[in-house]
Design an enzyme around this catalytic site. Structure first.
Site, mmCIF file in Angstrom:
data_model
loop_
_atom_site.group_PDB
_atom_site.id
_atom_site.type_symbol
_atom_site.label_atom_id
_atom_site.label_comp_id
_atom_site.label_asym_id
_atom_site.label_seq_id
_atom_site.Cartn_x
_atom_site.Cartn_y
_atom_site.Cartn_z
ATOM 1 N N GLY A 14 0.770 -1.235 0.000
ATOM 2 C CA GLY A 14 0.000 0.000 0.000
ATOM 3 C C GLY A 14 0.801 1.285 0.000
ATOM 4 O O GLY A 14 0.373 2.283 0.588
ATOM 5 N N ASN A 16 1.305 3.198 -2.696
ATOM 6 C CA ASN A 16 0.487 4.155 -3.473
ATOM 7 C C ASN A 16 -0.718 4.610 -2.652
ATOM 8 O O ASN A 16 -1.126 5.776 -2.737
ATOM 9 C CB ASN A 16 0.037 3.524 -4.789
ATOM 10 N N HIS A 111 -0.067 1.559 -13.034
ATOM 11 C CA HIS A 111 0.673 0.430 -13.607
ATOM 12 C C HIS A 111 2.151 0.804 -13.689
ATOM 13 O O HIS A 111 2.489 1.904 -14.137
ATOM 14 C CB HIS A 111 0.129 0.102 -14.999
ATOM 15 N N ASP A 147 -4.806 -3.741 -18.208
ATOM 16 C CA ASP A 147 -3.762 -2.737 -18.441
ATOM 17 C C ASP A 147 -3.983 -1.953 -19.728
ATOM 18 O O ASP A 147 -3.028 -1.572 -20.424
ATOM 19 C CB ASP A 147 -2.360 -3.382 -18.417
HETATM 20 C C1 GRF Z 1 2.821 -0.827 -7.800
HETATM 21 O O1 GRF Z 1 4.024 -1.061 -8.465
HETATM 22 C C2 GRF Z 1 1.729 -0.548 -8.782
HETATM 23 O O2 GRF Z 1 2.182 0.077 -9.936
HETATM 24 C C3 GRF Z 1 1.244 -1.946 -9.114
HETATM 25 O O3 GRF Z 1 1.302 -2.646 -7.909
HETATM 26 C C4 GRF Z 1 2.299 -2.068 -7.074
HETATM 27 C C5 GRF Z 1 1.641 -1.728 -5.781
HETATM 28 O O4 GRF Z 1 2.561 -1.244 -4.849
HETATM 29 N N1 GRF Z 1 -0.086 -1.898 -9.683
HETATM 30 P P1 GRF Z 1 2.043 -0.566 -3.520
HETATM 31 O O5 GRF Z 1 1.209 -1.630 -2.797
HETATM 32 O O6 GRF Z 1 1.246 0.619 -3.888
HETATM 33 O O7 GRF Z 1 3.278 -0.230 -2.752
#
Ligand code: GRF
Length: 218
Positions: A14, A16, A111, A147
């Protein structure tokens, strides 16, 4: 200002999600993060969301007979929380067209590659194997095809000589944390519109927030 009630769907750490929660603390941010939902009760991101004061829920996909039964449960949780908008942030389940169509134009994904290059998994390994000099990340609306979907924001990073999938991945991830909140801001504020496969009204690609600072020309 009406702020869109937004849910973040995660399966893992998590990071992001953290970036979105932090950005949405700004009083003028057009979305409010009201729920973090995971298909895994042990996703580390859930504890972080709880600590940040966001409601959390888990719907374990393994207890459902099929994808659609799982999604109907997700949908119920989302409706209960009166969710307007979804951000997928490392949510490792594919959706059926039924679910995606409920949220068409109201669901974003991040992505770790410059789409339409490197759809799918292991994007950093594949970029290194191909010897590309530029890699990056994409925030896009979700459509039934995996995607794909109208692109809201992208950031490019250089691929450096000594890179491993981990160092390249970390460089990309730091840009994900920049463009995902930006894409949510653009989408939730109504500043952009979708026309076919294009998102119009988004910031120009040359905006320097979308290009990672780099000591090396690329
Ligand atoms: C990220 O690399 C995102 O691009 C992909 O999954 C990963 C999630 O990472 N869809 P986080 O859980 O947000 O650290």
């Amino acid at each position: 200002m009406t702020r869109l009630r937004t849910a973040i769907l995660i399966s893992g750490r998590g990071s992001n999600m953290d970036a979105l929660i932090a950005a949405a603390r700004a009083p003028d941010f057009p979305a409010e993060i009201v729920l973090v939902l995971s298909n895994r009760a042990d996703a580390p991101g859930l504890a972080k969301a709880k600590a940040a004061g966001v409601a959390v829920a888990a719907v374990d996909h393994k207890i459902y007979a099929g994808r659609e039964e799982f999604e109907r449960s997700l949908q119920l949780v989302l409706e209960t929380h009166r969710i307007d908008f979804i951000c997928l942030a490392g949510f490792m389940r594919l959706f059926t067209p039924w679910f995606i169509n409920q949220w068409r134009g109201r669901m974003l994904n991040i992505h770790p590659a410059l789409l339409p290059s490197y759809r799918g998994l292991h994007t950093h390994e594949r970029a290194l194997a191909d010897g590309v000099k530029i890699h990056g990340c994409t925030a896009h609306f979700v459509v039934p095809e995996m995607d794909e979907g109208p692109i809201v924001a992208q950031a490019a990073v250089p691929v450096l000589d000594g890179d491993t999938p981990e160092t390249l991945g970390a460089r990309v991830l730091s840009q994900e944390h920049v463009i995902y909140p930006l894409a949510l801001r653009l989408a939730a504020s109504g500043a952009v519109r979708i026309e076919g496969n294009r998102v119009l009204g988004a910031l120009p690609a040359c905006d320097d927030r979308l290009i990672a600072p780099s000591a090396t020309p690329f």
